[in-house]
Design a protein around this motif. Sequence first.
Motif, short mmCIF file in Angstrom:
data_model
loop_
_atom_site.label_atom_id
_atom_site.label_comp_id
_atom_site.label_asym_id
_atom_site.label_seq_id
_atom_site.Cartn_x
_atom_site.Cartn_y
_atom_site.Cartn_z
N GLY A 1 24.22 6.11 30.59
CA GLY A 1 25.08 5.69 29.51
C GLY A 1 25.13 6.61 28.30
N ILE A 2 24.32 7.66 28.28
CA ILE A 2 24.30 8.61 27.14
C ILE A 2 24.86 9.95 27.62
N LEU B 1 28.46 20.87 38.57
CA LEU B 1 27.55 19.74 38.69
C LEU B 1 28.25 18.43 38.32
N ALA B 2 29.10 18.48 37.31
CA ALA B 2 29.85 17.29 36.90
C ALA B 2 30.71 16.78 38.04
N THR B 3 31.40 17.68 38.72
CA THR B 3 32.26 17.25 39.84
C THR B 3 31.43 16.72 41.00
N MET B 4 30.28 17.33 41.27
CA MET B 4 29.42 16.85 42.35
C MET B 4 28.91 15.44 42.04
N VAL C 1 28.87 11.17 31.48
CA VAL C 1 28.08 9.99 31.18
C VAL C 1 27.40 9.62 32.49
N PRO C 2 26.11 9.94 32.62
CA PRO C 2 25.42 9.68 33.88
C PRO C 2 25.13 8.18 34.08
N ALA C 3 24.97 7.80 35.33
CA ALA C 3 24.61 6.42 35.68
C ALA C 3 23.18 6.39 36.20
N LEU D 1 27.82 9.09 40.57
CA LEU D 1 26.62 9.07 39.74
C LEU D 1 26.91 9.36 38.28
N ALA D 2 28.15 9.74 37.97
CA ALA D 2 28.50 10.05 36.59
C ALA D 2 30.00 9.98 36.41
N LYS D 3 30.41 9.77 35.16
CA LYS D 3 31.82 9.84 34.78
C LYS D 3 32.00 11.07 33.91
N ILE D 4 33.09 11.78 34.12
CA ILE D 4 33.37 12.98 33.33
C ILE D 4 34.09 12.56 32.06
N VAL D 5 33.61 13.07 30.93
CA VAL D 5 34.27 12.83 29.64
C VAL D 5 35.39 13.85 29.50
#
Length: 91
Positions: A65-66, A74-77, A44-46, A83-87
Motif C-alpha cells: 500500500g505504500i 520490474l513494475a511490468t513484471m 503500489v506493491p501488494a 503483485l503491484a499496481k503501476i502509478v
Amino acid sequence: PAASENLSTMDASAVNFFGNTGVHPSRSIAASSFLAGDESIQIVPAFNLPEMGLISGAIGPFHAGITATVPLWLATMLRRRKLAKIVPPPW
C-alpha cells in the motif's frame, strides 16, 4: 577505416542511435524498448519485502500500500503477476 567512412557507406535508411553505430529503423524500436526498461516508475506493491540488491542497484523496501520506485521492467513484471499496481506518471 575511420568511423566516418563506415557511416558514409551504410544504408541511407539506417538511424544513428548509439553514437556512430548505425541502427536500422526496424531495430530502433527494439533498442528504444530496451533502454526504456531501466526508466524508474512508481508502483503500489501488494506485498512486504525488505530491500533487495540487484546488479543495477538496490530497490525497496516494499510495504503493501505504500508507493515504491522501481525500474519499468520490474513494475511490468509485478503487475502481470498481480503483485503491484503501476502509478501513472504525471506526463
